[in-house]
Scaffold this motif. Structure first.
Motif, PDB file in Angstrom:
ATOM      1  N   LEU A  94       0.815  -1.217   0.000  1.00 35.38           N
ATOM      2  CA  LEU A  94       0.000   0.000   0.000  1.00 35.38           C
ATOM      3  C   LEU A  94       0.850   1.270   0.000  1.00 35.38           C
ATOM      4  CD1 LEU A  94      -2.576  -0.958   2.813  1.00 35.38           C
ATOM      5  CD2 LEU A  94      -2.675  -1.514   0.371  1.00 35.38           C
ATOM      6  N   TYR A  95       2.019   1.184   0.608  1.00 36.59           N
ATOM      7  CA  TYR A  95       2.852   2.343   0.931  1.00 36.59           C
ATOM      8  C   TYR A  95       3.101   3.298  -0.241  1.00 36.59           C
ATOM      9  CZ  TYR A  95       6.668   4.938   3.174  1.00 36.59           C
ATOM     10  OH  TYR A  95       7.462   5.917   3.701  1.00 36.59           O
ATOM     11  N   PRO A  96       3.351   2.811  -1.459  1.00 30.05           N
ATOM     12  CA  PRO A  96       3.616   3.759  -2.567  1.00 30.05           C
ATOM     13  C   PRO A  96       2.372   4.493  -3.052  1.00 30.05           C
ATOM     14  CG  PRO A  96       4.539   1.557  -2.997  1.00 30.05           C
ATOM     15  CD  PRO A  96       3.587   1.412  -1.860  1.00 30.05           C
ATOM     16  N   TYR A  97       1.183   4.042  -2.673  1.00 30.07           N
ATOM     17  CA  TYR A  97      -0.053   4.550  -3.264  1.00 30.07           C
ATOM     18  C   TYR A  97      -0.951   5.333  -2.305  1.00 30.07           C
ATOM     19  CZ  TYR A  97       1.445   0.953  -6.525  1.00 30.07           C
ATOM     20  OH  TYR A  97       2.194   0.188  -7.385  1.00 30.07           O
ATOM     21  N   THR A  98      -0.721   5.208  -1.019  1.00 29.31           N
ATOM     22  CA  THR A  98      -1.574   5.879  -0.046  1.00 29.31           C
ATOM     23  C   THR A  98      -0.808   6.072   1.252  1.00 29.31           C
ATOM     24  OG1 THR A  98      -3.701   5.751   1.124  1.00 29.31           O
ATOM     25  CG2 THR A  98      -2.511   3.688   0.815  1.00 29.31           C
ATOM     26  N   LYS A  99      -1.239   7.023   2.052  1.00 32.31           N
ATOM     27  CA  LYS A  99      -0.650   7.191   3.379  1.00 32.31           C
ATOM     28  C   LYS A  99      -1.111   6.023   4.264  1.00 32.31           C
ATOM     29  CE  LYS A  99       1.352  11.105   2.447  1.00 32.31           C
ATOM     30  NZ  LYS A  99       0.769  12.394   2.807  1.00 32.31           N
ATOM     31  N   VAL A 100      -0.163   5.387   4.933  1.00 28.04           N
ATOM     32  CA  VAL A 100      -0.465   4.207   5.752  1.00 28.04           C
ATOM     33  C   VAL A 100      -0.220   4.529   7.226  1.00 28.04           C
ATOM     34  CG1 VAL A 100       0.071   1.786   6.221  1.00 28.04           C
ATOM     35  CG2 VAL A 100       0.192   2.666   3.861  1.00 28.04           C
ATOM     36  N   VAL A 101      -1.268   4.399   8.024  1.00 27.67           N
ATOM     37  CA  VAL A 101      -1.180   4.577   9.472  1.00 27.67           C
ATOM     38  C   VAL A 101      -1.431   3.230  10.131  1.00 27.67           C
ATOM     39  CG1 VAL A 101      -2.203   5.651  11.513  1.00 27.67           C
ATOM     40  CG2 VAL A 101      -1.926   6.975   9.407  1.00 27.67           C
ATOM     41  N   VAL A 102      -0.501   2.803  10.963  1.00 31.55           N
ATOM     42  CA  VAL A 102      -0.624   1.524  11.661  1.00 31.55           C
ATOM     43  C   VAL A 102      -0.919   1.772  13.138  1.00 31.55           C
ATOM     44  CG1 VAL A 102       0.640  -0.516  12.468  1.00 31.55           C
ATOM     45  CG2 VAL A 102       0.838   0.222  10.086  1.00 31.55           C
ATOM     46  N   ILE A 103      -1.900   1.053  13.660  1.00 38.82           N
ATOM     47  CA  ILE A 103      -2.183   1.053  15.089  1.00 38.82           C
ATOM     48  C   ILE A 103      -1.648  -0.261  15.656  1.00 38.82           C
ATOM     49  CG2 ILE A 103      -3.977   1.003  16.848  1.00 38.82           C
ATOM     50  CD1 ILE A 103      -5.695   2.721  15.017  1.00 38.82           C
ATOM     51  N   ASP A 104      -0.815  -0.162  16.669  1.00 41.69           N
ATOM     52  CA  ASP A 104      -0.184  -1.362  17.228  1.00 41.69           C
ATOM     53  C   ASP A 104      -0.067  -1.209  18.733  1.00 41.69           C
ATOM     54  OD1 ASP A 104       1.027  -3.834  17.331  1.00 41.69           O
ATOM     55  OD2 ASP A 104       2.980  -3.141  16.642  1.00 41.69           O
ATOM     56  N   ASP A 105       0.142  -2.321  19.426  1.00 43.66           N
ATOM     57  CA  ASP A 105       0.488  -2.268  20.845  1.00 43.66           C
ATOM     58  C   ASP A 105       1.270  -3.510  21.277  1.00 43.66           C
ATOM     59  OD1 ASP A 105      -1.528  -4.218  20.952  1.00 43.66           O
ATOM     60  OD2 ASP A 105      -3.028  -2.805  21.699  1.00 43.66           O
ATOM     61  N   LEU A 106       1.722  -4.282  20.279  1.00 39.32           N
ATOM     62  CA  LEU A 106       2.452  -5.513  20.595  1.00 39.32           C
ATOM     63  C   LEU A 106       3.966  -5.371  20.472  1.00 39.32           C
ATOM     64  CD1 LEU A 106       0.217  -8.232  18.878  1.00 39.32           C
ATOM     65  CD2 LEU A 106       0.237  -7.505  21.276  1.00 39.32           C
ATOM     66  N   VAL A 107       4.430  -4.472  19.621  1.00 42.51           N
ATOM     67  CA  VAL A 107       5.875  -4.269  19.377  1.00 42.51           C
ATOM     68  C   VAL A 107       6.556  -5.601  19.055  1.00 42.51           C
ATOM     69  CG1 VAL A 107       7.843  -2.911  20.183  1.00 42.51           C
ATOM     70  CG2 VAL A 107       5.652  -2.637  21.319  1.00 42.51           C
ATOM     71  N   ASN A 108       5.978  -6.336  18.112  1.00 45.43           N
ATOM     72  CA  ASN A 108       6.505  -7.679  17.844  1.00 45.43           C
ATOM     73  C   ASN A 108       6.686  -7.995  16.362  1.00 45.43           C
ATOM     74  OD1 ASN A 108       3.852  -7.918  17.040  1.00 45.43           O
ATOM     75  ND2 ASN A 108       3.495  -9.864  18.086  1.00 45.43           N
ATOM     76  N   LEU A 122       3.077   3.767  28.747  1.00 44.86           N
ATOM     77  CA  LEU A 122       4.514   3.752  29.063  1.00 44.86           C
ATOM     78  C   LEU A 122       5.397   3.502  27.841  1.00 44.86           C
ATOM     79  CD1 LEU A 122       4.571   1.754  32.442  1.00 44.86           C
ATOM     80  CD2 LEU A 122       4.401   4.226  32.079  1.00 44.86           C
ATOM     81  N   ARG A 123       4.783   3.434  26.658  1.00 50.73           N
ATOM     82  CA  ARG A 123       5.555   3.123  25.466  1.00 50.73           C
ATOM     83  C   ARG A 123       6.548   4.240  25.141  1.00 50.73           C
ATOM     84  NH1 ARG A 123       5.631  -1.328  24.824  1.00 50.73           N
ATOM     85  NH2 ARG A 123       3.563  -1.817  24.030  1.00 50.73           N
ATOM     86  N   GLU A 124       7.755   3.869  24.691  1.00 47.78           N
ATOM     87  CA  GLU A 124       8.802   4.812  24.301  1.00 47.78           C
ATOM     88  C   GLU A 124       9.116   4.639  22.820  1.00 47.78           C
ATOM     89  OE1 GLU A 124      10.080   7.145  26.073  1.00 47.78           O
ATOM     90  OE2 GLU A 124       9.312   6.621  28.069  1.00 47.78           O
ATOM     91  N   PRO A 125       9.401   5.735  22.108  1.00 47.11           N
ATOM     92  CA  PRO A 125       9.661   5.647  20.665  1.00 47.11           C
ATOM     93  C   PRO A 125      10.769   4.674  20.296  1.00 47.11           C
ATOM     94  CG  PRO A 125       9.364   7.934  21.323  1.00 47.11           C
ATOM     95  CD  PRO A 125       9.412   7.130  22.594  1.00 47.11           C
ATOM     96  N   GLN A 126      11.817   4.594  21.127  1.00 47.44           N
ATOM     97  CA  GLN A 126      12.945   3.731  20.787  1.00 47.44           C
ATOM     98  C   GLN A 126      12.569   2.257  20.702  1.00 47.44           C
ATOM     99  OE1 GLN A 126      12.893   5.968  23.286  1.00 47.44           O
ATOM    100  NE2 GLN A 126      13.753   5.152  25.206  1.00 47.44           N
ATOM    101  N   GLU A 127      11.448   1.876  21.300  1.00 52.05           N
ATOM    102  CA  GLU A 127      11.021   0.482  21.237  1.00 52.05           C
ATOM    103  C   GLU A 127      10.639   0.078  19.815  1.00 52.05           C
ATOM    104  OE1 GLU A 127       8.565  -0.969  24.668  1.00 52.05           O
ATOM    105  OE2 GLU A 127       8.495   1.171  25.166  1.00 52.05           O
ATOM    106  N   TYR A 128      10.310   1.050  18.978  1.00 52.95           N
ATOM    107  CA  TYR A 128       9.903   0.757  17.599  1.00 52.95           C
ATOM    108  C   TYR A 128      10.986   1.085  16.577  1.00 52.95           C
ATOM    109  CZ  TYR A 128       4.983  -0.294  18.538  1.00 52.95           C
ATOM    110  OH  TYR A 128       3.807  -0.884  18.958  1.00 52.95           O
TER     111      TYR A 128
END
Length: 335
Positions: A94-108, A122-128
């Motif tokens: 999808l990435y080349p054709y539309t803006k992609v927003v992902v909702i996550d909470d597993l970091v896996n 408590l999530r920190e940016p460096q975890e992703y």
């Protein structure tokens, strides 16, 4: 499809086992994008949830292999992906054709997206950092959540019966049968003589009829499948017994002391967090059958109500959903 309007597509899985909460948090976001044509693409969607999907002009249920093709067929300006079983191998289509927003909470798992949102407080940016592309915008931590503004502005009413009012809810499907366990405890311990219970079983809960039959002759008990105005319901309760997922965040923002129960793999560790920050009480699913234990834990909620309420509201942002919407709207302006 509605003409002359840009399209936003939500991609998710929402069936009797998992994903009802994903549908609800996506709906919370899309409530701020009503000037767009809204579409839903899923590889699994419970028929019981269709009444909750009326804002979507198009709903497509297809195989996992055909999800990307179905999304691109709708020519979206934005795609919001909230699906535990999809990763960069899907998103890169999808990435080349539309803006992609992902909702996550597993970091896996790895992602290829323009923006990733993880509202775990408590999530920190460096975890992703090792899981996303370098130009991905990360919106994570306490400033972001999917809680409607109304939950942070509740005016609590007084109980007309004089009994403390308790909401029991474990999401849309309750695969752990936690509502049924709690109903069994209510009846066995005659807890309805001490509390006024509202059991919100969930649209896809297979135990709904059992629960209704079990409590049908008990006063001070109400059993319903769904509530279309949760903030209004929250204003009429004093305590809650519920899962450790998204609705726990809603309860925290609303300042409602809760007995928190982990019922899914992605909720593991939440009770440790609740205890560490003194946000409420916790029980295990099988302990909900014990009326003595449930009663004692509700009494602990009552004794510590002001402390729990203050701690919850201090930890979570009341503007979390507004911050999410603001960042998505900013993304839409980027060429």
């Amino acid at each position: 499809m509605t003409e002359n309007r840009s399209t936003i597509v939500a991609v998710l899985k929402a069936d009797e086992i998992i994903g009802t909460g994903h549908l609800m948090r996506v709906k919370s976001i899309l409530n701020y994008f009503k000037d767009f044509n809204l579409c839903l693409v899923a590889d699994s969607l419970s028929r019981a949830l269709l009444p909750l999907c009326t804002e979507f002009s198009t709903t497509i249920v297809t195989t996992k292999e055909n999800l990307a093709k179905s999304v691109l067929m709708l020519s979206p300006t934005l795609c919001i992906v909230d699906h535990y079983y999809l990763d960069s191998s899907f998103e890169e289509k999808l990435y080349p054709y539309t803006k992609v927003v992902v909702i996550d909470d597993l970091v896996n798992r790895k992602h290829q997206c323009h923006m990733l949102i993880d509202a775990w407080v408590l999530r920190e940016p460096q975890e992703y950092e090792h899981l996303v592309n370098k130009d991905c915008i990360l919106c994570v931590g306490r400033e972001y959540n999917y809680v409607k503004e109304a939950f942070g502005k509740l005016v609590h009413t007084q109980s007309q019966s004089g009994l403390p009012r308790v909401l029991v809810n474990f999401g849309g499907s309750d695969p752990a049968h936690a509502c049924l366990n709690t109903a069994m405890a209510i009846k066995a311990g005659k807890l309805n003589l001490k509390y006024e219970f509202t059991i919100l079983s969930g649209m896809s809960n297979p135990d709904h009829d059992k629960i209704k039959d079990l409590l049908k002759d008990l006063p001070n008990t109400t059993v319903q499948r769904h509530c279309s105005d949760m903030p209004a319901l929250f204003s009429k309760i004093d305590y809650a017994i519920g899962a450790a997922g998204g609705m726990n965040t809603e309860r925290n923002v609303a300042g409602i002391p809760s007995i928190v129960v982990e019922i899914a793999d992605n909720q593991k560790g939440v009770c440790d967090f609740v205890r560490k920050y003194n946000l409420g009480e916790c029980l295990k699913v099988n302990e909900l059958k014990d009326p003595t234990l449930v009663n004692a834990t509700l009494q602990k909620l009552s004794a510590n109500r002001s402390v729990y309420t203050q701690n919850c509201q201090k930890l979570y942002s009341k503007n979390g959903i507004l911050n999410v919407v603001k960042r998505i709207k900013e993304l839409l302006t980027i060429d």
